[in-house]
Motif scaffolding. Structure first.
Motif, short mmCIF file in Angstrom:
data_model
loop_
_atom_site.label_atom_id
_atom_site.label_comp_id
_atom_site.label_asym_id
_atom_site.label_seq_id
_atom_site.Cartn_x
_atom_site.Cartn_y
_atom_site.Cartn_z
N GLU A 222 0.86 65.13 23.94
CA GLU A 222 1.71 65.50 22.80
C GLU A 222 2.95 66.19 23.35
OE1 GLU A 222 1.73 68.46 18.88
OE2 GLU A 222 -0.01 68.45 20.21
N GLN A 223 4.09 65.86 22.79
CA GLN A 223 5.33 66.54 23.17
C GLN A 223 6.22 66.65 21.94
OE1 GLN A 223 7.31 64.97 26.63
NE2 GLN A 223 9.13 66.21 26.30
N SER A 224 6.53 67.90 21.57
CA SER A 224 7.39 68.15 20.42
C SER A 224 8.17 69.43 20.68
CB SER A 224 6.56 68.28 19.14
OG SER A 224 5.80 69.48 19.17
N GLU A 225 8.97 69.82 19.72
CA GLU A 225 9.75 71.05 19.86
C GLU A 225 8.86 72.27 20.04
OE1 GLU A 225 13.01 73.68 17.37
OE2 GLU A 225 12.84 71.54 16.94
N ASP A 226 7.70 72.27 19.40
CA ASP A 226 6.83 73.44 19.42
C ASP A 226 5.52 73.25 20.17
OD1 ASP A 226 8.57 75.07 17.91
OD2 ASP A 226 7.90 74.11 16.06
N ALA A 227 5.35 72.10 20.84
CA ALA A 227 4.07 71.86 21.53
C ALA A 227 4.25 70.94 22.73
CB ALA A 227 3.07 71.25 20.56
N PHE A 228 3.35 71.13 23.68
CA PHE A 228 3.26 70.24 24.84
C PHE A 228 1.81 70.22 25.28
CE2 PHE A 228 3.73 69.23 29.44
CZ PHE A 228 4.38 68.01 29.30
N ALA A 229 1.20 69.05 25.23
CA ALA A 229 -0.20 68.89 25.63
C ALA A 229 -0.25 67.86 26.74
CB ALA A 229 -1.05 68.44 24.44
N SER B 121 7.33 84.78 24.69
CA SER B 121 6.24 85.61 24.16
C SER B 121 5.54 84.93 22.99
CB SER B 121 6.77 86.98 23.74
OG SER B 121 7.74 86.83 22.72
N ASP B 122 6.19 83.93 22.41
CA ASP B 122 5.59 83.19 21.30
C ASP B 122 4.92 81.90 21.75
OD1 ASP B 122 7.97 81.92 21.99
OD2 ASP B 122 8.51 81.44 19.93
N VAL B 123 4.81 81.70 23.07
CA VAL B 123 4.18 80.49 23.60
C VAL B 123 2.77 80.82 24.07
CG1 VAL B 123 4.29 78.70 25.38
CG2 VAL B 123 6.40 79.54 24.33
N ALA B 124 1.80 80.09 23.54
CA ALA B 124 0.41 80.29 23.93
C ALA B 124 -0.07 79.07 24.71
CB ALA B 124 -0.47 80.47 22.69
N LEU B 125 -0.82 79.33 25.76
CA LEU B 125 -1.45 78.27 26.55
C LEU B 125 -2.95 78.34 26.33
CD1 LEU B 125 -1.76 76.10 28.76
CD2 LEU B 125 -1.63 77.95 30.45
N THR B 126 -3.53 77.20 26.03
CA THR B 126 -4.97 77.06 26.00
C THR B 126 -5.33 76.06 27.09
OG1 THR B 126 -4.99 77.40 23.61
CG2 THR B 126 -6.96 76.40 24.58
N ARG B 127 -6.29 76.43 27.92
CA ARG B 127 -6.78 75.52 28.96
C ARG B 127 -8.27 75.80 29.11
NH1 ARG B 127 -4.66 77.05 34.19
NH2 ARG B 127 -6.59 78.20 34.27
N TYR C 295 0.09 73.78 25.37
CA TYR C 295 1.09 74.82 25.08
C TYR C 295 1.50 74.67 23.63
CZ TYR C 295 1.63 75.03 30.15
OH TYR C 295 1.40 75.17 31.49
N ARG C 296 1.59 75.78 22.93
CA ARG C 296 1.99 75.74 21.53
C ARG C 296 2.76 77.00 21.19
NH1 ARG C 296 0.98 72.08 18.29
NH2 ARG C 296 -0.77 71.25 19.46
N ARG C 297 3.88 76.79 20.50
CA ARG C 297 4.63 77.94 19.99
C ARG C 297 3.88 78.50 18.80
NH1 ARG C 297 9.75 78.68 21.04
NH2 ARG C 297 10.24 76.48 21.15
N GLN C 298 3.63 79.79 18.83
CA GLN C 298 2.93 80.44 17.73
C GLN C 298 3.87 80.55 16.54
OE1 GLN C 298 -0.50 81.25 18.20
NE2 GLN C 298 0.08 79.88 19.85
N GLN C 299 3.34 80.30 15.37
CA GLN C 299 4.14 80.40 14.16
C GLN C 299 4.40 81.86 13.85
OE1 GLN C 299 5.45 77.68 12.81
NE2 GLN C 299 4.41 76.54 14.43
N ARG C 300 5.64 82.14 13.57
CA ARG C 300 5.99 83.51 13.18
C ARG C 300 5.60 83.73 11.74
NH1 ARG C 300 10.78 81.78 15.92
NH2 ARG C 300 10.76 82.61 18.04
N GLU C 301 5.16 84.94 11.45
CA GLU C 301 4.75 85.26 10.08
C GLU C 301 5.99 85.30 9.19
OE1 GLU C 301 1.86 87.99 9.30
OE2 GLU C 301 0.74 87.64 11.12
N GLN C 302 5.81 84.83 7.99
CA GLN C 302 6.91 84.86 7.02
C GLN C 302 7.21 86.32 6.64
OE1 GLN C 302 8.57 82.17 6.06
NE2 GLN C 302 7.30 80.88 7.36
#
Length: 157
Positions: A83-90, A128-134, A149-156
Protein backbone atom coordinates in the motif's frame (compact mmCIF):
# COMPACT_ATOMS: atom_id res chain seq x y z
CA UNK A 1 31.23 7.57 -4.52
CA UNK A 2 28.42 7.08 -2.02
CA UNK A 3 28.56 4.11 0.32
CA UNK A 4 25.31 2.12 0.42
CA UNK A 5 23.48 1.74 3.71
CA UNK A 6 24.24 -1.99 3.80
CA UNK A 7 27.95 -1.34 3.34
CA UNK A 8 27.78 1.26 6.12
CA UNK A 9 26.07 -1.34 8.36
CA UNK A 10 28.81 -3.87 7.62
CA UNK A 11 31.52 -1.33 8.48
CA UNK A 12 29.73 -0.29 11.68
CA UNK A 13 29.34 -3.94 12.69
CA UNK A 14 33.13 -4.30 12.87
CA UNK A 15 33.11 -1.89 15.81
CA UNK A 16 29.62 -2.31 17.24
CA UNK A 17 29.48 -6.11 17.53
CA UNK A 18 32.58 -6.39 19.78
CA UNK A 19 31.48 -3.30 21.73
CA UNK A 20 27.99 -4.66 22.39
CA UNK A 21 29.39 -8.07 23.37
CA UNK A 22 31.75 -6.40 25.85
CA UNK A 23 28.87 -4.34 27.27
CA UNK A 24 26.73 -7.47 27.57
CA UNK A 25 29.52 -9.28 29.43
CA UNK A 26 30.00 -6.35 31.81
CA UNK A 27 26.40 -5.17 32.34
CA UNK A 28 24.30 -8.19 31.44
CA UNK A 29 22.50 -8.67 28.16
CA UNK A 30 19.22 -6.90 29.03
CA UNK A 31 20.86 -3.78 30.48
CA UNK A 32 23.47 -3.55 27.70
CA UNK A 33 20.87 -4.01 24.97
CA UNK A 34 18.63 -1.34 26.49
CA UNK A 35 21.55 1.07 26.62
CA UNK A 36 22.56 0.36 23.01
CA UNK A 37 18.95 0.60 21.80
CA UNK A 38 18.52 3.97 23.53
CA UNK A 39 21.80 5.45 22.29
CA UNK A 40 21.39 4.28 18.71
CA UNK A 41 17.68 5.11 18.69
CA UNK A 42 18.36 8.73 19.57
CA UNK A 43 20.96 8.94 16.80
CA UNK A 44 18.72 7.31 14.17
CA UNK A 45 15.77 9.50 15.22
CA UNK A 46 17.85 12.68 14.75
CA UNK A 47 19.06 11.57 11.31
CA UNK A 48 15.49 10.76 10.27
CA UNK A 49 14.23 14.12 11.59
CA UNK A 50 16.83 15.98 9.53
CA UNK A 51 16.01 13.90 6.47
CA UNK A 52 12.24 14.42 6.87
CA UNK A 53 12.67 18.16 7.40
CA UNK A 54 14.51 18.35 4.08
CA UNK A 55 11.44 16.98 2.28
CA UNK A 56 8.93 19.56 1.13
CA UNK A 57 6.19 16.99 0.56
CA UNK A 58 5.29 15.17 3.78
CA UNK A 59 3.53 12.36 1.88
CA UNK A 60 4.25 9.25 3.99
CA UNK A 61 4.01 6.89 1.01
CA UNK A 62 6.50 8.86 -1.05
CA UNK A 63 8.86 9.52 1.85
CA UNK A 64 9.03 5.87 2.96
CA UNK A 65 9.27 4.59 -0.61
CA UNK A 66 12.31 6.86 -1.02
CA UNK A 67 13.77 5.62 2.26
CA UNK A 68 13.34 1.95 1.32
CA UNK A 69 14.94 2.58 -2.05
CA UNK A 70 17.96 3.89 -0.13
CA UNK A 71 17.97 0.95 2.33
CA UNK A 72 17.69 -1.50 -0.61
CA UNK A 73 20.63 -0.06 -2.57
CA UNK A 74 23.50 -2.44 -3.18
CA UNK A 75 21.11 -5.41 -3.55
CA UNK A 76 20.36 -5.21 0.19
CA UNK A 77 16.59 -5.86 0.09
CA UNK A 78 13.90 -7.45 -2.01
CA UNK A 79 10.43 -6.16 -1.17
CA UNK A 80 6.86 -5.77 -2.29
CA UNK A 81 4.87 -2.61 -1.72
CA UNK A 82 1.42 -3.51 -0.40
CA UNK A 83 0.00 0.00 0.00
CA UNK A 84 1.25 3.48 -0.79
CA UNK A 85 -0.73 6.66 -0.16
CA UNK A 86 -0.32 10.10 1.34
CA UNK A 87 -0.93 8.74 4.84
CA UNK A 88 0.30 5.13 4.60
CA UNK A 89 3.07 2.89 3.35
CA UNK A 90 2.92 -0.88 3.72
CA UNK A 91 5.73 -3.10 2.55
CA UNK A 92 6.84 -6.71 2.92
CA UNK A 93 10.59 -7.29 2.81
CA UNK A 94 11.06 -10.76 1.34
CA UNK A 95 14.87 -10.91 1.35
CA UNK A 96 17.18 -9.01 3.66
CA UNK A 97 20.91 -8.68 3.06
CA UNK A 98 21.29 -7.18 6.53
CA UNK A 99 19.90 -10.40 8.06
CA UNK A 100 22.07 -12.51 5.75
CA UNK A 101 25.16 -10.58 6.88
CA UNK A 102 24.43 -10.93 10.60
CA UNK A 103 23.54 -14.61 10.15
CA UNK A 104 26.94 -15.16 8.46
CA UNK A 105 28.54 -13.46 11.48
CA UNK A 106 26.60 -15.83 13.72
CA UNK A 107 25.00 -12.82 15.43
CA UNK A 108 21.36 -12.51 14.26
CA UNK A 109 20.27 -11.27 17.71
CA UNK A 110 22.79 -8.43 17.46
CA UNK A 111 21.58 -7.74 13.92
CA UNK A 112 18.08 -7.29 15.30
CA UNK A 113 19.40 -4.97 18.02
CA UNK A 114 21.65 -2.91 15.74
CA UNK A 115 19.56 -2.81 12.54
CA UNK A 116 15.91 -3.74 13.10
CA UNK A 117 15.50 -1.85 16.38
CA UNK A 118 16.33 1.37 14.53
CA UNK A 119 13.18 1.12 12.41
CA UNK A 120 10.90 2.49 15.12
CA UNK A 121 13.23 5.38 15.94
CA UNK A 122 13.37 6.26 12.24
CA UNK A 123 9.56 6.29 12.07
CA UNK A 124 9.46 8.65 15.07
CA UNK A 125 11.98 10.90 13.35
CA UNK A 126 9.94 11.01 10.15
CA UNK A 127 7.04 12.46 12.12
CA UNK A 128 5.58 12.34 15.59
CA UNK A 129 2.27 11.45 13.93
CA UNK A 130 3.77 8.47 12.05
CA UNK A 131 3.30 5.04 13.61
CA UNK A 132 5.13 1.89 12.54
CA UNK A 133 3.70 -1.54 13.14
CA UNK A 134 5.94 -4.52 12.44
CA UNK A 135 5.05 -7.97 13.74
CA UNK A 136 7.85 -10.08 12.27
CA UNK A 137 11.35 -9.86 10.86
CA UNK A 138 13.58 -12.05 8.76
CA UNK A 139 16.34 -11.29 11.28
CA UNK A 140 14.29 -13.17 13.90
CA UNK A 141 13.54 -16.10 11.59
CA UNK A 142 10.29 -15.04 9.89
CA UNK A 143 9.71 -15.49 6.16
CA UNK A 144 9.45 -11.72 5.69
CA UNK A 145 9.35 -8.38 7.51
CA UNK A 146 5.97 -6.61 7.54
CA UNK A 147 6.42 -2.86 7.77
CA UNK A 148 3.22 -0.82 8.12
CA UNK A 149 3.63 2.96 8.39
CA UNK A 150 0.54 5.03 8.99
CA UNK A 151 -0.05 8.66 9.81
CA UNK A 152 -2.16 8.85 12.93
CA UNK A 153 -5.37 10.78 12.54
CA UNK A 154 -5.44 13.98 14.50
CA UNK A 155 -8.38 14.46 16.79
CA UNK A 156 -10.98 16.92 15.62
CA UNK A 157 -10.75 20.16 17.54
Amino acid sequence: MTTSVIEQAKIQAQVLVPLVKALQAELGEARANALVRKALGESYRRVAEQWAQSKEDKNIGQMMASAFKTYAAGDALDYQVREQSEDAFAIDVTRCGYAEFYKELGEPELGFLLVCSADFAVAEGVGSDVALTRTKTIMQGASHCDFRYRRQQREQE
